[in-house]
Design an enzyme around this catalytic site. Structure first.
Site, PDB file in Angstrom:
ATOM      1  N   SER A 145      44.343  43.282  -7.351  1.00 15.10           N
ATOM      2  CA  SER A 145      43.554  42.149  -7.836  1.00 15.10           C
ATOM      3  C   SER A 145      42.443  42.580  -8.786  1.00 15.10           C
ATOM      4  O   SER A 145      41.894  41.741  -9.503  1.00 15.10           O
ATOM      5  CB  SER A 145      42.942  41.393  -6.648  1.00 15.10           C
ATOM      6  OG  SER A 145      43.946  40.809  -5.845  1.00 15.10           O
ATOM      7  N   TRP A 169      54.756  48.224  -7.360  1.00 21.09           N
ATOM      8  CA  TRP A 169      55.293  46.865  -7.258  1.00 21.09           C
ATOM      9  C   TRP A 169      55.730  46.330  -8.621  1.00 21.09           C
ATOM     10  O   TRP A 169      55.403  45.213  -9.004  1.00 21.09           O
ATOM     11  CB  TRP A 169      54.284  45.908  -6.599  1.00 21.09           C
ATOM     12  CG  TRP A 169      53.720  46.411  -5.325  1.00 21.09           C
ATOM     13  CD1 TRP A 169      52.429  46.755  -5.051  1.00 21.09           C
ATOM     14  CD2 TRP A 169      54.454  46.672  -4.109  1.00 21.09           C
ATOM     15  NE1 TRP A 169      52.302  47.196  -3.758  1.00 21.09           N
ATOM     16  CE2 TRP A 169      53.534  47.162  -3.158  1.00 21.09           C
ATOM     17  CE3 TRP A 169      55.799  46.538  -3.742  1.00 21.09           C
ATOM     18  CZ2 TRP A 169      53.911  47.505  -1.862  1.00 21.09           C
ATOM     19  CZ3 TRP A 169      56.170  46.888  -2.455  1.00 21.09           C
ATOM     20  CH2 TRP A 169      55.230  47.363  -1.534  1.00 21.09           C
ATOM     21  N   CYS A 245      48.870  38.488 -20.924  1.00 17.31           N
ATOM     22  CA  CYS A 245      50.278  38.485 -20.509  1.00 17.31           C
ATOM     23  C   CYS A 245      50.430  37.836 -19.142  1.00 17.31           C
ATOM     24  O   CYS A 245      51.379  37.061 -18.902  1.00 17.31           O
ATOM     25  CB  CYS A 245      50.818  39.914 -20.472  1.00 17.31           C
ATOM     26  SG  CYS A 245      50.779  40.789 -22.060  1.00 17.31           S
ATOM     27  N   ASN A 247      48.702  35.501 -17.784  1.00 17.29           N
ATOM     28  CA  ASN A 247      48.614  34.046 -17.864  1.00 17.29           C
ATOM     29  C   ASN A 247      49.945  33.437 -18.285  1.00 17.29           C
ATOM     30  O   ASN A 247      50.311  32.347 -17.838  1.00 17.29           O
ATOM     31  CB  ASN A 247      47.522  33.628 -18.844  1.00 17.29           C
ATOM     32  CG  ASN A 247      46.209  33.317 -18.140  1.00 17.29           C
ATOM     33  OD1 ASN A 247      46.184  32.970 -16.970  1.00 17.29           O
ATOM     34  ND2 ASN A 247      45.115  33.460 -18.862  1.00 17.29           N
ATOM     35  N   GLU A 370      50.883  38.142  -9.564  1.00 18.26           N
ATOM     36  CA  GLU A 370      50.271  37.417 -10.684  1.00 18.26           C
ATOM     37  C   GLU A 370      48.972  36.736 -10.268  1.00 18.26           C
ATOM     38  O   GLU A 370      48.642  35.646 -10.736  1.00 18.26           O
ATOM     39  CB  GLU A 370      51.232  36.376 -11.278  1.00 18.26           C
ATOM     40  CG  GLU A 370      52.648  36.841 -11.490  1.00 18.26           C
ATOM     41  CD  GLU A 370      52.791  37.970 -12.484  1.00 18.26           C
ATOM     42  OE1 GLU A 370      51.765  38.383 -13.068  1.00 18.26           O
ATOM     43  OE2 GLU A 370      53.906  38.463 -12.670  1.00 18.26           O
TER      44      GLU A 370
END
Length: 391
Positions: A145, A169, A245, A247, A370
């Site tokens: 994050s 990941w 990117c 977003n 994301e």
């Protein structure tokens, strides 16, 4: 007294909000999903493996890879059309939508937005066709994050760059032909194109996942990876590059999560109508109808939100905090719908004969990647108060 059932989207006349072109694109992707993907997805999920290169070529032929980008073999569709494609792909499985999102909204978008003309010509046409696969290396074992705390570094050595670090990941990582890797330099965060097979660059696949099993997830390891000067993305400066990117990818999730929820609800309605309990259809009981009605309301509201954000994006007015609203709401509601649908299916809901628990498991990952739900909550909180609460 019985009557013909209404589809959940028909409650709010969703189709009437779409253009003819948008409906045609949606229907094309849905048909490809039903014909070529859905018959195999439970097996892929159970095996924890997908035919990634074959899938990329199929999806490239369909035209969904980088479809919202212009030029270089990309379709140049509207944002809403891209969102509807994501919805239909995730209605099959979140892992398949992830393949498309990472390819188009992360790897291809990074090259399209920040790359040189030579980089665009070299990579984008093949990626749009699905002949070349890309991945996006931002997340690290200790920097999820908070990407600003990344430890991957790139230092100059003559005219070359030397990269060291680990990414974690990473969707498509071990099958990718090109990795977009973000690293800390003396001049701030920069993006680099790392071709597969570059000495010192490895991408071991992550196994034993309980979510997104119909997807390739990998680690990226960079051990003194030497790249020429022209491997750098020239237009990317600082964290605004990778965050821009993200977003793009988050926007696809706003629609995609609705696809997973719709598939669960359609499954639960059909099951409830067919299942007999105490000599009556399960669908005829008030508690069942209350569950279905509540889920249809949230599904419809989520779809309206996705379409509104898509129209804003097409008009060039979509703000990052608005994307956070969409991602937070729609993924959260999609998980709740998947879990509630499982209760309607009873024990049958925990098998791969039905898609609901597979969707629920996948959505646990979608909730996190994301931008976690906590991060998007704080983005919205900052927009409302003007106060940042991240630190």
């Amino acid at each position: 007294m019985t009557s013909s059932p209404v589809h959940p989207f028909d409650l709010l006349a969703i189709d009437g909000l779409l253009t003819d072109e948008e409906r045609a694109i949606r229907d094309t992707v849905r048909a490809v999903g039903d014909r070529e993907l859905r018959p195999h997805v439970a097996e892929w999920f159970e095996q924890g493996a997908i035919p990634a290169r074959d899938l990329a070529r199929r999806l490239g032929k369909t035209g969904v890879l980088g479809m919202h980008l212009t030029g270089y073999g990309c379709a140049g569709t509207s944002a809403v059309s891209y969102g509807l494609a994501c919805l239909e792909l995730e209605a099959v499985d979140s892992g398949l939508r992830s393949l498309v999102s990472v390819q188009g909204s992360l790897a291809m978008y990074a090259i399209w937005k920040y790359g040189s003309e030579e980089q665009k010509q070299e990579w984008l046409p093949g990626m749009a066709a699905g002949e070349k696969i890309g991945c996006f290396g931002l997340t690290e074992p200790d920097a999820g994050s908070d990407p600003g705390s990344m430890r991957t570094t790139a230092r100059r050595d003559g005219s070359d760059w030397v990269l060291n670090g680990t990414k974690m990941w990473i969707t498509n990582g071990s099958v990718a032909d090109i990795a977009v890797v973000w690293a800390r330099t003396d001049e701030g965060v920069r993006g680099f194109l790392v071709p597969a097979g570059t000495p010192g660059f490895t991408a071991p696949e992550i196994k034993r996942k309980l979510s997104l099993r119909a997807s390739v997830t990998s680690e990226l390891v960079l051990d003194d990876v030497r790249l020429p000067a022209d491997a750098q993305l020239p237009q990317a400066r600082g964290l605004s590059g990778p965050l821009g990117c993200l977003n793009e990818a988050r926007f696809g999730i706003v629609f995609g999560a609705i696809g997973a929820a719709r598939d669960c609800l359609e499954t639960a309605i059909a099951y409830a109508r067919d299942r007999t309990v105490f000599a009556r259809s399960l669908a005829s009981y008030q508690l069942t109808q209350a569950k279905l009605a509540d889920m249809a309301l949230e599904l419809g509201k989520g779809m309206l939100l996705a379409l509104h954000l898509g129209r804003l994006k097409d008009a060039g007015h979509l703000a990052p905090e608005q994307v956070s609203v969409g991602k937070l709401n729609n993924v959260r509601e999609a998980i709740d719908i998947a879990r509630q649908c499982r209760t309607i299916l009873g024990a049958n809901g925990v098998t791969l004969e039905y898609p609901v628990l597979r969707h629920a498991n996948n959505l646990e990952s979608v909730l996190t990647y994301e931008g976690t739900s906590e991060v998007h909550t704080l983005v919205i909180g900052k927009a409302l108060t003007g106060e940042g609460a991240f630190r």
